[in-house]
Scaffold this motif. Structure first.
Motif, short mmCIF file in Angstrom:
data_model
loop_
_atom_site.label_atom_id
_atom_site.label_comp_id
_atom_site.label_asym_id
_atom_site.label_seq_id
_atom_site.Cartn_x
_atom_site.Cartn_y
_atom_site.Cartn_z
N ARG A 15 -9.38 -1.22 -2.15
CA ARG A 15 -10.37 -1.60 -1.13
C ARG A 15 -9.70 -2.47 -0.06
O ARG A 15 -9.92 -2.28 1.15
N THR A 16 -8.88 -3.41 -0.49
CA THR A 16 -8.17 -4.27 0.46
C THR A 16 -7.22 -3.46 1.31
O THR A 16 -7.14 -3.65 2.54
N ASP A 51 2.49 -2.56 3.17
CA ASP A 51 3.54 -2.07 2.28
C ASP A 51 3.59 -2.89 0.99
O ASP A 51 3.80 -2.34 -0.10
N ALA A 52 3.40 -4.19 1.12
CA ALA A 52 3.42 -5.06 -0.07
C ALA A 52 2.26 -4.73 -1.01
O ALA A 52 2.42 -4.70 -2.24
N LEU A 53 1.09 -4.50 -0.43
CA LEU A 53 -0.06 -4.10 -1.25
C LEU A 53 0.21 -2.78 -1.95
O LEU A 53 -0.16 -2.59 -3.12
N HIS A 54 0.82 -1.86 -1.24
CA HIS A 54 1.16 -0.56 -1.82
C HIS A 54 2.08 -0.73 -3.03
O HIS A 54 1.85 -0.14 -4.10
N LYS A 83 -1.77 7.64 -6.04
CA LYS A 83 -1.65 8.53 -4.88
C LYS A 83 -2.48 8.03 -3.70
O LYS A 83 -2.06 8.15 -2.53
N VAL A 84 -3.68 7.53 -3.96
CA VAL A 84 -4.54 7.01 -2.89
C VAL A 84 -3.84 5.87 -2.15
O VAL A 84 -3.88 5.78 -0.92
N ALA A 85 -3.20 5.00 -2.91
CA ALA A 85 -2.48 3.89 -2.29
C ALA A 85 -1.38 4.40 -1.37
O ALA A 85 -1.14 3.84 -0.29
N THR A 86 -0.72 5.47 -1.77
CA THR A 86 0.33 6.06 -0.93
C THR A 86 -0.27 6.62 0.36
O THR A 86 0.30 6.46 1.45
N ASP A 87 -1.42 7.29 0.25
CA ASP A 87 -2.08 7.81 1.45
C ASP A 87 -2.44 6.69 2.41
O ASP A 87 -2.25 6.81 3.63
N LEU A 88 -2.94 5.58 1.89
CA LEU A 88 -3.32 4.46 2.76
C LEU A 88 -2.09 3.81 3.39
O LEU A 88 -2.13 3.40 4.56
N GLU A 89 -1.01 3.73 2.64
CA GLU A 89 0.22 3.18 3.21
C GLU A 89 0.71 4.05 4.35
O GLU A 89 1.20 3.56 5.38
N ARG A 90 0.54 5.35 4.21
CA ARG A 90 1.00 6.27 5.27
C ARG A 90 0.07 6.21 6.49
O ARG A 90 0.53 6.43 7.62
N VAL A 91 -1.20 5.93 6.28
CA VAL A 91 -2.08 5.68 7.43
C VAL A 91 -1.56 4.49 8.22
O VAL A 91 -1.53 4.50 9.45
#
Length: 213
Positions: A15-16, A51-54, A83-91
């Protein structure tokens, strides 16, 4: 701490990440439209936080699997979270690419004002996909995934309109045109990541991988 509690903690981190990614994208588009170099640098500098959150989510997912050996739905949610975290990092990475276009020397865009609705479509798609993931709502996730076609059509329409306007025109510079087209493409890719999040949600909730392919 139970597996369920650890998964809920992962959801909080996602969420963050979603909130940070949305803010980064909104700021990047604002910097692009206004040629605001200071705002663009804020986006570039802020990417490290995402990136750190990821990295934190990835680490927690790996530790959860190694220590608790989740199975069935729990395992699918842990894998989906990774995988979701990776998608958000790429956004966030795409937001940085958009922001950096405002750092080009003598950047003075004559295009971009009509990207507000496309930017909102892309950002809302990702945000709504994450909400479906957090709510474990497969039906909502399918609806979000279907909206990617709307975003693709909007991006295509912007591209076609630009080329029509350029015919016989002495309007925007080639740098402006190139930046505009790259930004449209980046927004389309943001939507693709939202669609990925939705697909992973359906997989996690229903063990249905059809949308992943």
């Amino acid at each position: 701490m139970s597996v369920e509690s650890r998964i809920e903690a992962l959801h909080g981190s996602v969420r963050t990440m979603s909130e940070v990614a949305r803010e980064q994208l909104d700021l990047a588009l604002a910097a692009y439209r206004s040629a605001d170099g200071a705002l663009a640098r804020t986006v570039v500098d802020g990417d490290e936080a995402l990136d750190a959150l990821h990295r934190e989510v990835e680490r927690d997912c790996i530790n959860l699997i190694a220590r608790h050996h989740p199975v069935a739905t729990d395992l699918r949610f842990v894998v989906a979270t990774f995988k979701v975290a990776t998608d958000l990092e790429r956004v966030g990475d795409l937001a940085v690419k958009i922001a950096k276009r405002a750092l080009v020397e003598d950047w003075a865009p004559t295009l971009g004002d009509d990207l507000d609705d496309v930017g909102d479509l892309a950002a809302d798609l990702v945000e709504d996909a994450v909400h479906a993931y957090l709510d474990r709502d497969a039906d909502a996730a399918r609806e979000v995934a279907a909206r990617d076609d709307e975003l693709d059509a909007a991006c295509e329409a912007r591209t076609e309109a630009l080329f029509r306007d350029l015919v016989g025109s002495g309007g925007p510079t080639m740098t402006d045109v190139s930046s505009y087209l790259l930004t449209v493409r980046d927004l389309e890719r943001v939507g693709d990541h939202g669609e990925n999040v939705a697909a992973r949600t359906v997989y996690a909730v229903e063990n249905d991988a059809a949308l992943l392919y």
